[in-house]
Design an enzyme around this catalytic site. Sequence first.
Site, PDB file in Angstrom:
ATOM      1  N   GLU A  58      -3.182   4.203  -2.416  1.00 25.39           N
ATOM      2  CA  GLU A  58      -3.374   3.068  -2.781  1.00 25.39           C
ATOM      3  C   GLU A  58      -3.579   2.197  -1.183  1.00 25.39           C
ATOM      4  OE1 GLU A  58      -2.892   4.273  -5.443  1.00 25.39           O
ATOM      5  OE2 GLU A  58      -3.397   2.482  -6.533  1.00 25.39           O
ATOM      6  N   ARG A  95       2.662  10.334  -4.531  1.00 19.49           N
ATOM      7  CA  ARG A  95       1.459   9.685  -5.097  1.00 19.49           C
ATOM      8  C   ARG A  95       0.257   9.866  -3.997  1.00 19.49           C
ATOM      9  NH1 ARG A  95       1.455   4.236  -7.772  1.00 19.49           N
ATOM     10  NH2 ARG A  95      -0.829   3.970  -8.464  1.00 19.49           N
ATOM     11  N   HIS A 111      -6.133  -0.871  -1.870  1.00 15.78           N
ATOM     12  CA  HIS A 111      -5.826  -2.518  -2.145  1.00 15.78           C
ATOM     13  C   HIS A 111      -7.158  -3.118  -1.760  1.00 15.78           C
ATOM     14  CE1 HIS A 111      -2.357  -1.818  -4.598  1.00 15.78           C
ATOM     15  NE2 HIS A 111      -1.343  -1.665  -3.615  1.00 15.78           N
ATOM     16  N   GLN A 163      -2.205 -11.267 -15.774  1.00 14.58           N
ATOM     17  CA  GLN A 163      -1.943 -12.406 -15.640  1.00 14.58           C
ATOM     18  C   GLN A 163      -0.616 -12.955 -15.655  1.00 14.58           C
ATOM     19  OE1 GLN A 163      -5.447 -13.826 -18.857  1.00 14.58           O
ATOM     20  NE2 GLN A 163      -4.203 -15.631 -18.327  1.00 14.58           N
TER      21      GLN A 163
END
Length: 673
Positions: A165, A215, A253, A340
């Site tokens: 990421e 990861r 990201h 959300q």
Amino acid sequence: MTLYPHLLQPLDLGHVVLPNRVLMGSMHTNLEETGDWNRVAEFYATRARGGVALMVTGGMAPNREGGVFPGAAGLFTPQDIANHRVVTDRVHDAGGRIAMQILHAGRYAYGPDCVSASAVKSPISPFAPKELDEDGIEKQIADIATAAARAREAGYDGVEVMGSEGYFLNQFLVTHVNRRTDRWGGSLENRQRLPVEVVKRVRQAVGPDFIVIYRISLIDLVPEGQTFDEVLQLAAKIEAAGASILNTGIGWHEARVPTIATSVPRAAFAWVTKKLMGHVGIPVITSNRINTPEVAEAVLAEGCADMVSMARPFLADPDFVAKAAAGRAAEIAPCIACNQACLDHTFGGKISSCLVNPRACFETELPTGPAPVAKTVAVVGAGPAGLAAALAAAERGHRVTLFEASDEIGGQLNMAKQVPGKEEFHDLVKWFATMLETTRIDLRLRTRATAAHLAAFDEVIVATGVLPRDPGIPVQDGAHVLSYVDVLRGAPVGKRVAIVGAGGIGFDVAEYLVEAESPTLHLEEWLQTWGVADPATARGGLAPEGPRPTPPARTVTLLQRKSEKPGRRLGKTTGWIHRASLQMKGVQMIGGVNYERITPEGIVVSHGAGRENPTLIPADTVVLCAGQEPLRDLAAALEAAGKPCHIIGGADVAAELDAKRAINQGTKISLKL
Ligand code: NAP
Ligand code: SF4
């Protein structure tokens, strides 16, 4: 005979056998930062009781400079270790297993002390990192290894080393961040040295009988990202360094490709993990947009991975695995990938929860259990607020009657499900229908409840919803004007459209009007739209020709009165996707207008307080998406009849209403009855 033979098959890791193939992926919930370790423990124990094989915590900082933000949680003191013990003990008592994620954010650390391979600032952070010297690198490795040893001391079953990421370890792998010329940069071997060294030292620190997950970023989705050959070489070295499992990371990201939002097709990246299968001897986990047992089973059956990681689905339903195993998959509350209440909260500094399940991370605040006195409860309106209220009331043992004037449940959710990229809402409405049946709620469709109907109930909850706002713009004869409700119910719309109102619904309607077919349902088209290519042929998995969206089905102009950038108030983590997706379809977004009149030729807008420069925006159809007003006729009638009631959802406050607030309010009101 189970429907999910691959998913429910045990996985032997040598020193431990996992009971099934489901990992709860790491999520940063901000719970640890509350300091309420009972609450943290209950969050994880609830999920352990639900049957997940192994859970990974939110990222724990190995040191101050590596924390995602200043003050980020980590195992720094004996007290920290004792606090984490509360969590691991509770999880083990519940029969579960838990690994701690060690997250060094590198240049993504949101603070002036952040460090990285080179002093190259990330486009998503205002802070330029300091370039580490040799000693600095050695300190980071030592700190990560120490964090792993402390995790073991705190009772964890393993650690996950975050190497994807775009975080610290990932930053060393690519030349656009790692510009070093020493033994930590330059050649591929040098750039891969840090993650490999970290895994070696972590393994040394924890011993052999401890799970070490790494990861690994399989597709960076950034310019100058890794090739797949490089990824395969790294994977082999990480295995040799002592990792027990490889978990998949998709995209940095800062990537301009959505990777987990609801418009991403289900299991959209499982094909990337499949490319790793057979190249390593340790189990491989796939992730991203897997949210039902069917999808998870299919991914495993197709040989894409040995195990699946799901994170947000465990916020929506902690009992995901138990329900799947018991043949009750239809009762699994679906994660609709909206972000959300989870990621948008995390990034807003709030505690995460779930739109579908407000109890997520609030297990100790919103406990379940029978009400002291069973009552008769009438709920009027089967939109999200009413549905949530009815279910929560029934769970507490009340006898619930749910009145709905139309012939279907779901209210505004039925609008959302028509929008391309929001197909998950179909499953949410289906889930509510299943739960109404299992909880034996008396559902009365096509019944407009009156004050007389409701007189005999002990409690009345009014969830009658909203009406679209008429913005009162003068309309000339012959003009074609529709409300968003008409459009989403399938009314014919011209080729050139102007939309009045650029809130969530204006954006949704624009999406509906420009897409002939939803790319979310066609993986190849979706990958092309966002410019994703096979990382074996395109470095970082970015197509050299860039995004290639299909041509728009209509010409759309999106209007608002506010002068701010349209879409600025959309979800923190998803707003950019909606804006980018409409921009790719050529949608014009114009803020700071006054609406003068709607004519057969389009809509005339002016600018500024003096209503200057009136301009015609040509349109065959004008669609009104100008917000909503509460629908409270019934509440007024009840008040006149002297019958007390609880007003919730849009009937309570229509402004900025969304399903998150509606479901939250509906659930909470019933916990008070
Ligand atoms: P909204 O977000 O409040 O937007 C209403 C729009 O109408 C605004 O652009 C507003 O902009 C305009 N407007 C308000 N009064 C007006 C008037 N009298 N005349 C002309 N324009 C007027 O409401 P919504 O779009 O109806 O959405 C409802 C709720 O659902 C919102 O909370 C929204 O966030 C949520 N939702 C969220 C998503 C999502 O993707 N997360 C999707 C759909 C809906 P100006 O006042 O500047 O003109
Ligand atoms: Fe999934 Fe939305 Fe709940 Fe997050 S808030 S867990 S994305 S349903």
